[in-house]
Design a protein around this motif. Structure first.
Motif, PDB file in Angstrom:
ATOM      1  N   THR B 116       1.011  -1.234   0.075  1.00  0.00           N
ATOM      2  CA  THR B 116      -0.096   0.104  -0.014  1.00  0.00           C
ATOM      3  C   THR B 116       0.806   1.289  -0.149  1.00  0.00           C
ATOM      4  OG1 THR B 116      -1.377  -1.441   1.361  1.00  0.00           O
ATOM      5  CG2 THR B 116      -1.830   1.089   1.053  1.00  0.00           C
ATOM      6  N   LEU B 117       1.924   1.098   0.805  1.00  0.00           N
ATOM      7  CA  LEU B 117       2.758   2.492   0.865  1.00  0.00           C
ATOM      8  C   LEU B 117       3.565   2.625  -0.285  1.00  0.00           C
ATOM      9  CD1 LEU B 117       4.316   4.478   2.628  1.00  0.00           C
ATOM     10  CD2 LEU B 117       5.858   2.929   3.210  1.00  0.00           C
ATOM     11  N   SER B 119       2.541   1.765  -3.279  1.00  0.00           N
ATOM     12  CA  SER B 119       1.476   2.405  -4.141  1.00  0.00           C
ATOM     13  C   SER B 119       1.159   3.773  -3.997  1.00  0.00           C
ATOM     14  CB  SER B 119       0.072   1.418  -4.156  1.00  0.00           C
ATOM     15  OG  SER B 119      -0.539   1.504  -5.416  1.00  0.00           O
ATOM     16  N   ALA B 120       1.259   4.215  -2.782  1.00  0.00           N
ATOM     17  CA  ALA B 120       1.116   5.685  -2.269  1.00  0.00           C
ATOM     18  C   ALA B 120       2.187   6.538  -2.874  1.00  0.00           C
ATOM     19  CB  ALA B 120       1.036   5.774  -0.874  1.00  0.00           C
ATOM     20  N   ALA B 122       3.945   5.549  -5.448  1.00  0.00           N
ATOM     21  CA  ALA B 122       3.491   5.840  -6.780  1.00  0.00           C
ATOM     22  C   ALA B 122       2.474   6.950  -7.277  1.00  0.00           C
ATOM     23  CB  ALA B 122       3.241   4.427  -7.297  1.00  0.00           C
TER      24      ALA B 122
END
Lengths: 186, 136
Positions: B116-117, B119-120, B122
């Motif tokens: 998730t991190l 992706s954040a 990104a």
């Protein structure tokens, strides 16, 4: 020690979080905010000649130390200061989520969705990868997150932060009430 | 060495986030379903305490430990606060975490949050890429 090991009520945790704001100001004129560290990481690791990432990120390196501290704090709290057990949420929330397909309430996140195995499923991809992307894209577009706008911004009486915070909540309500029921069925 | 103090403040923040269960996806769901006061109480009382502290800092002209005057930069409104705010809200309800709790979750041993991190990060990178084309 027993009191520390139990989950802390809001009236203990909230004021303690509030005190981080003056602590950072007094320790070095730093304004509380987490999402800017994501920009810092981009600027340090993958600037790719994008003007938004071409700045002296080392000047603000303090916040990278701050997030390293958050990781260490998480480690300490989870291993030394906690009694593991399910989060005691409102039974109504549990019932509603059960109806929508969540079965595992034992951890901090529903393991039905958030797991490495779940990454290969559409549901896991949407919640972790798309969700994370929206958090990173949205916070930078909004110029801050819960810490920078809701806590730091509103407490220093900045009306744009109040607007941003209201939009955070609207986005969350729309997702929870209108979209999530469908996504949980994936 | 001068950054050591920020690690310590971060550690306090991380411990509070875990102990108050702010980092729980279920707590965020409770908040958005209006079924608990917990999260509203935490954010609300944090704002009140920070506000009182800032008033005191201004009233008594408190300086930093390096004897510099304390300055809080003003935020200038742009429409990105609205568009970006709505987008972040959607993501907050999905992941059950804003950026601070992402780091605390990883520390607490929920290693899948690194996905998730990343992706954040990104997401922030793509914002930087598209910034000039987006309405503000």
């Amino acid at each position: 020690m027993d009191i520390i090991k139990q989950p802390w009520p809001w009236y203990v945790a909230g004021p303690l979080i509030g005190l981080i704001v003056p602590a950072l100001l007094i320790l070095g004129n730093k304004t509380f905010g987490i999402s800017s560290t994501l920009r810092q990481i981009c600027a340090a690791c993958i600037p790719a000649n994008i003007s938004f990432f071409k700045y002296d990120w080392k000047k603000d390196a303090w916040n990278l130390f701050f997030i390293a501290g958050i990781v260490i704090g998480g480690l300490i709290a989870a291993h030394l200061l906690s009694d593991p057990g399910p989060v005691a949420i409102n039974p109504k929330t549990t019932a509603a989520l059960q109806q929508q397909g969540i079965t595992d309430f034992s951890g901090l996140l529903p393991r039905d969705i958030f797991s490495f195995k779940g990454l290969t499923t559409l549901k896991g991809f949407v919640f972790m990868v798309i969700g994370g992307f929206l958090v990173g894209f949205g916070t930078r577009y909004a110029g801050g997150c819960t810490s920078g706008h809701a806590i730091m911004g509103i407490s220093s009486l900045q009306w744009p932060s109040l607007v941003a915070t209201c939009c955070f909540m609207i986005g969350g309500f729309v997702m929870t009430w209108l979209i999530l029921p469908y996504l949980l069925q994936l | 060495m001068k950054n050591l103090k920020f690690i310590l403040v971060g550690m306090c923040f991380g411990i509070i986030l875990i102990k108050s269960e702010v980092i729980s996806w279920f707590r965020i769901q409770e908040m958005f379903r209006l079924q608990s006061f917990h999260m509203y109480g935490i954010i609300g009382s944090a704002i009140v305490v920070a506000m009182i502290a800032i008033v005191l800092i201004k009233r008594f002209n408190i300086k930093t430990i390096h004897q510099e005057p304390i300055v809080i930069p003003d935020k200038k409104f742009n429409w990105g606060y609205v568009y970006g705010g709505l987008i972040f809200g959607l993501g907050w309800a999905l992941t059950g975490a804003c950026p601070g709790p992402l780091f605390a979750q990883i520390g607490s041993g929920i290693l899948v949050t690194t996905v998730t991190l990343l992706s954040a990060i990104a997401g922030t990178w793509v914002y930087g890429l598209l910034r000039e084309k987006l309405p503000h």
